[in-house]
Scaffold this motif. Structure first.
Motif, PDB file in Angstrom:
ATOM      1  N   VAL A  20       0.908  -1.146   0.000  1.00  0.00           N
ATOM      2  CA  VAL A  20       0.000   0.000   0.000  1.00  0.00           C
ATOM      3  C   VAL A  20       0.946   1.194   0.000  1.00  0.00           C
ATOM      4  N   TYR A  21       1.323   1.649  -1.179  1.00  0.00           N
ATOM      5  CA  TYR A  21       2.366   2.661  -1.294  1.00  0.00           C
ATOM      6  C   TYR A  21       2.041   3.897  -0.474  1.00  0.00           C
ATOM      7  N   GLY A  22       3.038   4.325   0.307  1.00  0.00           N
ATOM      8  CA  GLY A  22       2.908   5.503   1.157  1.00  0.00           C
ATOM      9  C   GLY A  22       2.537   5.184   2.592  1.00  0.00           C
ATOM     10  N   ASP A  23       2.002   3.995   2.855  1.00  0.00           N
ATOM     11  CA  ASP A  23       1.575   3.618   4.206  1.00  0.00           C
ATOM     12  C   ASP A  23       2.741   2.980   4.957  1.00  0.00           C
ATOM     13  N   VAL A  24       3.681   3.796   5.382  1.00  0.00           N
ATOM     14  CA  VAL A  24       4.925   3.323   6.000  1.00  0.00           C
ATOM     15  C   VAL A  24       4.668   2.683   7.360  1.00  0.00           C
ATOM     16  N   ASN A  25       3.711   3.212   8.109  1.00  0.00           N
ATOM     17  CA  ASN A  25       3.439   2.663   9.444  1.00  0.00           C
ATOM     18  C   ASN A  25       2.377   1.558   9.411  1.00  0.00           C
ATOM     19  N   CYS A  26       1.906   1.191   8.228  1.00  0.00           N
ATOM     20  CA  CYS A  26       0.984   0.060   8.029  1.00  0.00           C
ATOM     21  C   CYS A  26      -0.310   0.172   8.837  1.00  0.00           C
ATOM     22  N   ASN A  27      -0.864   1.381   8.914  1.00  0.00           N
ATOM     23  CA  ASN A  27      -2.122   1.554   9.641  1.00  0.00           C
ATOM     24  C   ASN A  27      -3.318   1.655   8.694  1.00  0.00           C
ATOM     25  N   GLY A  28      -3.069   1.465   7.403  1.00  0.00           N
ATOM     26  CA  GLY A  28      -4.152   1.484   6.438  1.00  0.00           C
ATOM     27  C   GLY A  28      -4.428   2.831   5.802  1.00  0.00           C
ATOM     28  N   THR A  51       8.438  -1.920   9.773  1.00  0.00           N
ATOM     29  CA  THR A  51       8.363  -3.343   9.461  1.00  0.00           C
ATOM     30  C   THR A  51       8.803  -3.589   8.021  1.00  0.00           C
ATOM     31  N   PRO A  52       9.103  -4.844   7.677  1.00  0.00           N
ATOM     32  CA  PRO A  52       9.414  -5.137   6.272  1.00  0.00           C
ATOM     33  C   PRO A  52       8.287  -4.720   5.326  1.00  0.00           C
ATOM     34  N   GLN A  53       7.035  -4.894   5.759  1.00  0.00           N
ATOM     35  CA  GLN A  53       5.903  -4.444   4.930  1.00  0.00           C
ATOM     36  C   GLN A  53       5.929  -2.932   4.779  1.00  0.00           C
ATOM     37  N   GLY A  54       6.275  -2.213   5.867  1.00  0.00           N
ATOM     38  CA  GLY A  54       6.364  -0.762   5.811  1.00  0.00           C
ATOM     39  C   GLY A  54       7.442  -0.290   4.862  1.00  0.00           C
ATOM     40  N   VAL A  55       8.568  -1.007   4.830  1.00  0.00           N
ATOM     41  CA  VAL A  55       9.645  -0.657   3.891  1.00  0.00           C
ATOM     42  C   VAL A  55       9.162  -0.860   2.461  1.00  0.00           C
ATOM     43  N   GLN A  56       8.463  -1.957   2.219  1.00  0.00           N
ATOM     44  CA  GLN A  56       7.930  -2.188   0.881  1.00  0.00           C
ATOM     45  C   GLN A  56       6.924  -1.093   0.510  1.00  0.00           C
ATOM     46  N   ASN A  57       6.071  -0.720   1.460  1.00  0.00           N
ATOM     47  CA  ASN A  57       5.090   0.341   1.210  1.00  0.00           C
ATOM     48  C   ASN A  57       5.762   1.685   0.945  1.00  0.00           C
ATOM     49  N   ALA A  58       6.939   1.890   1.532  1.00  0.00           N
ATOM     50  CA  ALA A  58       7.639   3.171   1.400  1.00  0.00           C
ATOM     51  C   ALA A  58       8.249   3.382   0.024  1.00  0.00           C
ATOM     52  N   ASP A  59       8.473   2.326  -0.726  1.00  0.00           N
ATOM     53  CA  ASP A  59       9.130   2.448  -2.036  1.00  0.00           C
ATOM     54  C   ASP A  59       8.137   2.934  -3.092  1.00  0.00           C
ATOM     55  N   CYS A  60       7.732   4.179  -2.947  1.00  0.00           N
ATOM     56  CA  CYS A  60       6.667   4.748  -3.782  1.00  0.00           C
ATOM     57  C   CYS A  60       7.053   4.880  -5.246  1.00  0.00           C
ATOM     58  N   ASP A  61       8.334   5.068  -5.543  1.00  0.00           N
ATOM     59  CA  ASP A  61       8.736   5.174  -6.945  1.00  0.00           C
ATOM     60  C   ASP A  61       9.133   3.812  -7.519  1.00  0.00           C
ATOM     61  N   LYS A  62       8.988   2.782  -6.706  1.00  0.00           N
ATOM     62  CA  LYS A  62       9.144   1.383  -7.138  1.00  0.00           C
ATOM     63  C   LYS A  62      10.488   1.101  -7.792  1.00  0.00           C
ATOM     64  N   ASN A  63      11.559   1.683  -7.204  1.00  0.00           N
ATOM     65  CA  ASN A  63      12.894   1.461  -7.752  1.00  0.00           C
ATOM     66  C   ASN A  63      13.752   0.560  -6.860  1.00  0.00           C
ATOM     67  N   HIS A  80      -1.982  16.839  -2.597  1.00  0.00           N
ATOM     68  CA  HIS A  80      -2.899  16.731  -3.726  1.00  0.00           C
ATOM     69  C   HIS A  80      -2.272  17.230  -5.028  1.00  0.00           C
ATOM     70  N   LEU A  81      -0.956  17.047  -5.153  1.00  0.00           N
ATOM     71  CA  LEU A  81      -0.271  17.398  -6.396  1.00  0.00           C
ATOM     72  C   LEU A  81      -0.255  16.208  -7.354  1.00  0.00           C
ATOM     73  N   THR A  82      -0.559  15.026  -6.833  1.00  0.00           N
ATOM     74  CA  THR A  82      -0.699  13.816  -7.635  1.00  0.00           C
ATOM     75  C   THR A  82      -1.756  12.939  -6.985  1.00  0.00           C
ATOM     76  N   ASP A  83      -2.388  12.141  -7.797  1.00  0.00           N
ATOM     77  CA  ASP A  83      -3.449  11.267  -7.270  1.00  0.00           C
ATOM     78  C   ASP A  83      -2.981   9.842  -7.018  1.00  0.00           C
ATOM     79  N   ILE A  84      -1.789   9.513  -7.489  1.00  0.00           N
ATOM     80  CA  ILE A  84      -1.313   8.134  -7.347  1.00  0.00           C
ATOM     81  C   ILE A  84       0.046   8.088  -6.677  1.00  0.00           C
ATOM     82  N   LEU A  85       0.278   6.994  -6.009  1.00  0.00           N
ATOM     83  CA  LEU A  85       1.593   6.732  -5.419  1.00  0.00           C
ATOM     84  C   LEU A  85       2.162   5.490  -6.063  1.00  0.00           C
TER      85      LEU A  85
END
Length: 85
Positions: A20-28, A51-63, A80-85
């Protein structure tokens, strides 16, 4: 004599679900707290637990690298400068 109990399930540090890109603390939710936590994590703050899931969520540019560009991506989303992460 009863048979031995089955072994416990393996533990893993791998992410368990799709990111869930951008959800670093995994709270939804993606919110400013995710930006703060990610900044602390990148700065190697030992008390910033991600968490490992939080690290995966943090990689918003998917690199496959979590860095300041991911912080920027979350901030742009929250502003609100972009609608997608």
């Amino acid at each position: 004599r009863p048979p031995p109990p089955p072994p416990p399930p393996p533990t893993t540090t791998e992410p368990q679900s799709a990111p869930v890109y951008g959800d670093v603390n995994c709270n939804g939710e993606v919110e400013i707290g995710d930006v703060v936590l990610l900044a602390r994590y990148i700065a190697q703050d030992a008390s910033a637990s991600v968490t490992p899931q939080g690290v995966q969520n943090a990689d918003c540019d998917k690199n496959q690298v979590v860095d300041s560009s991911d912080i920027t991506a979350i901030c742009r989303y929250l502003a609100h400068l972009t609608d997608i992460l």
